[in-house]
Enzyme design. Structure first.
Site, PDB file in Angstrom:
ATOM      1  N   GLU A 120      -4.700  13.912  -3.970  1.00 32.48           N
ATOM      2  CA  GLU A 120      -3.832  12.798  -4.360  1.00 32.48           C
ATOM      3  C   GLU A 120      -4.680  11.540  -4.541  1.00 32.48           C
ATOM      4  O   GLU A 120      -5.744  11.392  -3.932  1.00 32.48           O
ATOM      5  CB  GLU A 120      -2.735  12.620  -3.289  1.00 32.48           C
ATOM      6  CG  GLU A 120      -1.853  11.402  -3.398  1.00 32.48           C
ATOM      7  CD  GLU A 120      -1.038  11.280  -4.683  1.00 32.48           C
ATOM      8  OE1 GLU A 120      -1.587  11.521  -5.767  1.00 32.48           O
ATOM      9  OE2 GLU A 120       0.143  10.869  -4.592  1.00 32.48           O
ATOM     10  N   ASP A 124       0.241   5.665   0.213  1.00 31.35           N
ATOM     11  CA  ASP A 124       0.799   4.312   0.354  1.00 31.35           C
ATOM     12  C   ASP A 124       1.887   4.368   1.432  1.00 31.35           C
ATOM     13  O   ASP A 124       1.577   4.368   2.624  1.00 31.35           O
ATOM     14  CB  ASP A 124       1.308   3.885  -1.026  1.00 31.35           C
ATOM     15  CG  ASP A 124       1.780   2.452  -1.093  1.00 31.35           C
ATOM     16  OD1 ASP A 124       1.276   1.630  -0.324  1.00 31.35           O
ATOM     17  OD2 ASP A 124       2.649   2.145  -1.929  1.00 31.35           O
ATOM     18  N   VAL A 174      -3.773  -1.644  -6.649  1.00 28.38           N
ATOM     19  CA  VAL A 174      -5.039  -1.328  -7.318  1.00 28.38           C
ATOM     20  C   VAL A 174      -4.820  -0.465  -8.556  1.00 28.38           C
ATOM     21  O   VAL A 174      -3.859   0.304  -8.637  1.00 28.38           O
ATOM     22  CB  VAL A 174      -6.031  -0.646  -6.351  1.00 28.38           C
ATOM     23  CG1 VAL A 174      -6.510  -1.614  -5.289  1.00 28.38           C
ATOM     24  CG2 VAL A 174      -5.431   0.608  -5.715  1.00 28.38           C
TER      25      VAL A 174
HETATM   26  P1  IMP Z   1       3.780   6.631  -1.613  1.00 26.96           P
HETATM   27  O1  IMP Z   1       4.835   7.663  -1.841  1.00 26.96           O
HETATM   28  O2  IMP Z   1       4.352   5.285  -1.348  1.00 26.96           O
HETATM   29  O3  IMP Z   1       2.740   7.016  -0.605  1.00 26.96           O
HETATM   30  O4  IMP Z   1       3.090   6.380  -2.994  1.00 26.96           O
HETATM   31  C1  IMP Z   1       2.143   7.187  -3.545  1.00 26.96           C
HETATM   32  C2  IMP Z   1       2.130   6.963  -5.040  1.00 26.96           C
HETATM   33  O5  IMP Z   1       2.410   5.600  -5.384  1.00 26.96           O
HETATM   34  C3  IMP Z   1       0.774   7.243  -5.575  1.00 26.96           C
HETATM   35  O6  IMP Z   1       0.690   8.568  -6.005  1.00 26.96           O
HETATM   36  C4  IMP Z   1       0.638   6.267  -6.724  1.00 26.96           C
HETATM   37  O7  IMP Z   1       1.155   6.868  -7.894  1.00 26.96           O
HETATM   38  C5  IMP Z   1       1.555   5.124  -6.385  1.00 26.96           C
HETATM   39  N1  IMP Z   1       0.826   3.958  -5.845  1.00 26.96           N
HETATM   40  C6  IMP Z   1       0.899   3.459  -4.602  1.00 26.96           C
HETATM   41  N2  IMP Z   1       0.100   2.405  -4.456  1.00 26.96           N
HETATM   42  C7  IMP Z   1      -0.493   2.219  -5.638  1.00 26.96           C
HETATM   43  C8  IMP Z   1      -1.472   1.258  -6.123  1.00 26.96           C
HETATM   44  O8  IMP Z   1      -1.956   0.347  -5.419  1.00 26.96           O
HETATM   45  N3  IMP Z   1      -1.840   1.397  -7.412  1.00 26.96           N
HETATM   46  C9  IMP Z   1      -1.343   2.365  -8.243  1.00 26.96           C
HETATM   47  N4  IMP Z   1      -0.469   3.286  -7.830  1.00 26.96           N
HETATM   48  C10 IMP Z   1      -0.042   3.195  -6.543  1.00 26.96           C
HETATM   49 MG    MG Z   2       0.536   9.218  -8.050  1.00 25.89          MG
END
Ligand code: IMP
Ligand code: MG
Length: 206
Positions: A120, A124, A174
Protein backbone atom coordinates in the site's frame (compact mmCIF):
# COMPACT_ATOMS: atom_id res chain seq x y z
CA UNK A 1 21.38 -5.75 -4.75
CA UNK A 2 24.00 -5.94 -2.06
CA UNK A 3 24.09 -8.10 1.05
CA UNK A 4 20.74 -9.29 2.34
CA UNK A 5 20.05 -8.26 5.89
CA UNK A 6 17.02 -8.37 8.15
CA UNK A 7 15.34 -6.75 9.94
CA UNK A 8 15.09 -3.41 8.14
CA UNK A 9 16.36 -0.33 9.96
CA UNK A 10 13.37 1.41 11.58
CA UNK A 11 11.54 4.04 9.52
CA UNK A 12 12.85 7.56 9.75
CA UNK A 13 10.58 10.53 10.24
CA UNK A 14 11.04 13.28 7.66
CA UNK A 15 9.97 16.78 8.66
CA UNK A 16 12.19 19.26 6.87
CA UNK A 17 10.96 20.47 3.50
CA UNK A 18 13.37 21.01 0.62
CA UNK A 19 12.68 23.48 -2.19
CA UNK A 20 10.66 21.89 -5.00
CA UNK A 21 11.85 21.90 -8.64
CA UNK A 22 10.77 25.11 -10.47
CA UNK A 23 8.03 23.33 -12.44
CA UNK A 24 6.18 22.38 -9.25
CA UNK A 25 6.86 25.47 -7.16
CA UNK A 26 3.33 26.83 -7.50
CA UNK A 27 1.74 23.52 -6.36
CA UNK A 28 4.07 22.28 -3.65
CA UNK A 29 5.06 23.65 -0.26
CA UNK A 30 8.19 21.54 -0.53
CA UNK A 31 9.82 18.19 -1.14
CA UNK A 32 9.52 15.90 1.87
CA UNK A 33 11.36 12.83 0.59
CA UNK A 34 13.75 13.24 -2.32
CA UNK A 35 14.35 10.55 -4.94
CA UNK A 36 17.63 9.27 -3.56
CA UNK A 37 16.16 8.72 -0.09
CA UNK A 38 13.21 6.86 -1.58
CA UNK A 39 15.52 4.64 -3.62
CA UNK A 40 17.71 3.86 -0.62
CA UNK A 41 14.76 3.00 1.62
CA UNK A 42 13.04 0.90 -1.05
CA UNK A 43 16.23 -1.15 -1.37
CA UNK A 44 16.27 -1.71 2.41
CA UNK A 45 12.64 -2.83 2.43
CA UNK A 46 13.26 -5.14 -0.52
CA UNK A 47 16.25 -6.70 1.24
CA UNK A 48 14.12 -7.39 4.26
CA UNK A 49 11.29 -8.88 2.21
CA UNK A 50 13.77 -10.96 0.22
CA UNK A 51 15.17 -12.32 3.46
CA UNK A 52 11.83 -13.04 5.13
CA UNK A 53 10.26 -14.70 2.07
CA UNK A 54 13.34 -16.62 0.87
CA UNK A 55 11.60 -19.98 1.43
CA UNK A 56 8.24 -18.81 0.11
CA UNK A 57 6.39 -17.97 -3.07
CA UNK A 58 4.49 -14.88 -1.97
CA UNK A 59 1.53 -13.29 -3.66
CA UNK A 60 1.96 -9.53 -3.61
CA UNK A 61 -1.38 -7.76 -3.55
CA UNK A 62 -0.93 -4.11 -4.46
CA UNK A 63 -3.62 -1.49 -4.07
CA UNK A 64 -4.26 0.61 -7.16
CA UNK A 65 -3.26 3.21 -8.19
CA UNK A 66 -1.03 4.82 -5.58
CA UNK A 67 1.42 1.92 -5.37
CA UNK A 68 2.57 1.95 -9.02
CA UNK A 69 6.03 3.44 -8.58
CA UNK A 70 6.72 1.94 -5.18
CA UNK A 71 5.69 -1.53 -6.33
CA UNK A 72 7.72 -1.34 -9.53
CA UNK A 73 10.79 -0.26 -7.57
CA UNK A 74 10.44 -2.85 -4.79
CA UNK A 75 9.82 -5.90 -6.96
CA UNK A 76 12.78 -5.28 -9.27
CA UNK A 77 14.99 -5.96 -6.24
CA UNK A 78 13.26 -9.21 -5.31
CA UNK A 79 14.67 -12.51 -6.51
CA UNK A 80 11.65 -14.53 -5.42
CA UNK A 81 9.15 -16.61 -7.40
CA UNK A 82 6.48 -14.09 -6.56
CA UNK A 83 3.13 -13.48 -8.16
CA UNK A 84 1.39 -10.16 -8.45
CA UNK A 85 -2.23 -9.18 -8.15
CA UNK A 86 -4.14 -5.93 -7.65
CA UNK A 87 -7.08 -4.63 -5.70
CA UNK A 88 -8.74 -1.29 -6.12
CA UNK A 89 -10.66 0.31 -3.32
CA UNK A 90 -12.06 3.77 -3.00
CA UNK A 91 -14.19 5.57 -0.52
CA UNK A 92 -17.59 6.54 -1.59
CA UNK A 93 -19.24 9.56 -0.08
CA UNK A 94 -18.49 13.10 0.87
CA UNK A 95 -15.73 12.78 3.45
CA UNK A 96 -13.04 10.37 4.50
CA UNK A 97 -14.64 9.43 7.76
CA UNK A 98 -18.14 8.78 6.52
CA UNK A 99 -17.26 7.37 3.10
CA UNK A 100 -18.13 3.75 2.56
CA UNK A 101 -15.32 1.69 1.02
CA UNK A 102 -16.05 0.09 -2.33
CA UNK A 103 -13.87 -2.47 -4.14
CA UNK A 104 -13.79 -1.65 -7.82
CA UNK A 105 -11.25 -4.32 -8.78
CA UNK A 106 -11.14 -7.82 -7.31
CA UNK A 107 -8.29 -10.34 -7.11
CA UNK A 108 -7.69 -12.70 -10.04
CA UNK A 109 -5.47 -15.12 -8.13
CA UNK A 110 -6.60 -17.65 -5.56
CA UNK A 111 -4.82 -16.76 -2.33
CA UNK A 112 -6.11 -19.59 -0.16
CA UNK A 113 -3.13 -21.13 1.67
CA UNK A 114 -0.72 -18.56 0.17
CA UNK A 115 1.67 -16.11 1.79
CA UNK A 116 0.18 -12.74 0.94
CA UNK A 117 2.01 -9.44 1.20
CA UNK A 118 -0.23 -6.41 0.78
CA UNK A 119 1.53 -3.41 -0.74
CA UNK A 120 0.00 0.00 0.00
CA UNK A 121 1.15 3.56 -0.61
CA UNK A 122 0.14 5.25 2.63
CA UNK A 123 -1.40 4.32 5.95
CA UNK A 124 -3.53 7.24 7.13
CA UNK A 125 -6.68 6.63 9.19
CA UNK A 126 -6.20 2.89 8.70
CA UNK A 127 -9.72 2.35 7.38
CA UNK A 128 -8.68 1.25 3.89
CA UNK A 129 -6.12 -1.25 5.07
CA UNK A 130 -8.46 -2.65 7.71
CA UNK A 131 -11.13 -3.28 5.08
CA UNK A 132 -8.59 -4.82 2.71
CA UNK A 133 -7.18 -7.14 5.37
CA UNK A 134 -10.63 -8.24 6.39
CA UNK A 135 -11.51 -9.03 2.80
CA UNK A 136 -8.29 -10.95 2.19
CA UNK A 137 -8.48 -12.84 5.48
CA UNK A 138 -11.86 -14.23 4.41
CA UNK A 139 -10.05 -15.90 1.49
CA UNK A 140 -7.91 -17.86 3.98
CA UNK A 141 -4.33 -17.06 3.08
CA UNK A 142 -1.67 -18.94 5.06
CA UNK A 143 -0.05 -15.66 6.08
CA UNK A 144 -1.04 -12.03 5.65
CA UNK A 145 1.43 -9.18 5.97
CA UNK A 146 1.55 -5.53 4.96
CA UNK A 147 4.19 -3.31 3.39
CA UNK A 148 3.53 0.44 3.25
CA UNK A 149 5.71 3.18 1.87
CA UNK A 150 4.40 5.93 4.17
CA UNK A 151 2.77 6.00 7.58
CA UNK A 152 0.95 9.02 9.05
CA UNK A 153 0.37 7.75 12.61
CA UNK A 154 -1.10 11.07 13.80
CA UNK A 155 -4.28 10.44 11.80
CA UNK A 156 -4.96 6.85 12.76
CA UNK A 157 -8.59 6.01 13.64
CA UNK A 158 -8.41 2.24 13.40
CA UNK A 159 -5.47 0.44 15.04
CA UNK A 160 -3.54 -1.20 12.23
CA UNK A 161 0.20 -1.54 11.71
CA UNK A 162 2.38 -2.65 8.83
CA UNK A 163 5.16 -5.25 8.97
CA UNK A 164 7.31 -3.17 6.62
CA UNK A 165 7.16 0.65 6.74
CA UNK A 166 9.18 2.97 4.53
CA UNK A 167 8.83 6.33 6.26
CA UNK A 168 6.81 7.88 9.07
CA UNK A 169 5.60 11.31 8.06
CA UNK A 170 3.86 14.18 9.87
CA UNK A 171 0.27 15.09 9.08
CA UNK A 172 0.93 16.58 5.62
CA UNK A 173 -1.08 15.86 2.51
CA UNK A 174 1.59 14.39 0.25
CA UNK A 175 1.74 13.70 -3.47
CA UNK A 176 4.14 12.12 -5.92
CA UNK A 177 5.86 8.75 -6.36
CA UNK A 178 2.43 7.33 -7.20
CA UNK A 179 0.35 9.34 -4.72
CA UNK A 180 -2.20 11.72 -6.11
CA UNK A 181 -4.41 14.63 -5.38
CA UNK A 182 -7.53 14.41 -7.62
CA UNK A 183 -5.56 11.92 -9.81
CA UNK A 184 -2.74 14.43 -10.41
CA UNK A 185 0.93 14.46 -9.37
CA UNK A 186 1.41 10.66 -9.44
CA UNK A 187 4.32 11.13 -11.85
CA UNK A 188 6.53 13.20 -9.55
CA UNK A 189 9.64 11.14 -8.76
CA UNK A 190 9.75 12.41 -5.14
CA UNK A 191 7.27 12.81 -2.26
CA UNK A 192 6.11 16.41 -2.08
CA UNK A 193 3.82 18.34 0.23
CA UNK A 194 0.86 19.92 -1.51
CA UNK A 195 0.15 23.56 -0.73
CA UNK A 196 -2.93 23.56 1.56
CA UNK A 197 -4.60 26.31 -0.47
CA UNK A 198 -4.84 23.86 -3.38
CA UNK A 199 -7.05 21.39 -1.61
CA UNK A 200 -9.21 23.64 0.54
CA UNK A 201 -10.94 22.21 3.57
CA UNK A 202 -11.02 18.51 2.74
CA UNK A 203 -7.70 17.19 1.45
CA UNK A 204 -8.49 13.60 2.28
CA UNK A 205 -11.51 13.41 0.05
CA UNK A 206 -10.66 10.48 -2.17
P1 IMP B 1 -6.85 5.52 5.11
O1 IMP B 1 -7.99 4.59 4.79
O2 IMP B 1 -7.32 6.78 5.75
O3 IMP B 1 -5.72 4.88 5.85
O4 IMP B 1 -6.33 6.07 3.74
C1 IMP B 1 -5.51 5.40 2.89
C2 IMP B 1 -5.67 5.97 1.50
O5 IMP B 1 -5.92 7.38 1.52
C3 IMP B 1 -4.41 5.79 0.74
O6 IMP B 1 -4.46 4.60 0.01
C4 IMP B 1 -4.37 7.01 -0.16
O7 IMP B 1 -5.07 6.71 -1.36
C5 IMP B 1 -5.18 8.06 0.55
N1 IMP B 1 -4.32 9.05 1.24
C6 IMP B 1 -4.21 9.24 2.57
N2 IMP B 1 -3.34 10.21 2.84
C7 IMP B 1 -2.89 10.66 1.67
C8 IMP B 1 -1.93 11.68 1.29
O8 IMP B 1 -1.32 12.39 2.11
N3 IMP B 1 -1.74 11.84 -0.04
C9 IMP B 1 -2.39 11.11 -0.99
N4 IMP B 1 -3.25 10.14 -0.69
C10 IMP B 1 -3.51 9.93 0.63
MG1 MG C 1 -4.60 4.45 -2.13
Amino acid sequence: MKKITAPTPPPQTFRRLLPPPPRWRKDLAGVLIPEDRLARRVRQLAASIQHDYRQHEPVLVALLSGTVMFLADVIRHLELPLRLDFLSVSSYGASTTSGELVFSKELRLDIQGKDVLVVEDILDTGRTLTAVLEKLRAQRPRQLRVCVLLDKPARRQVPVTAHYTGFRIPDYFVVGYGLDFAERYRNLPFIGVLKPELYGADPQKK
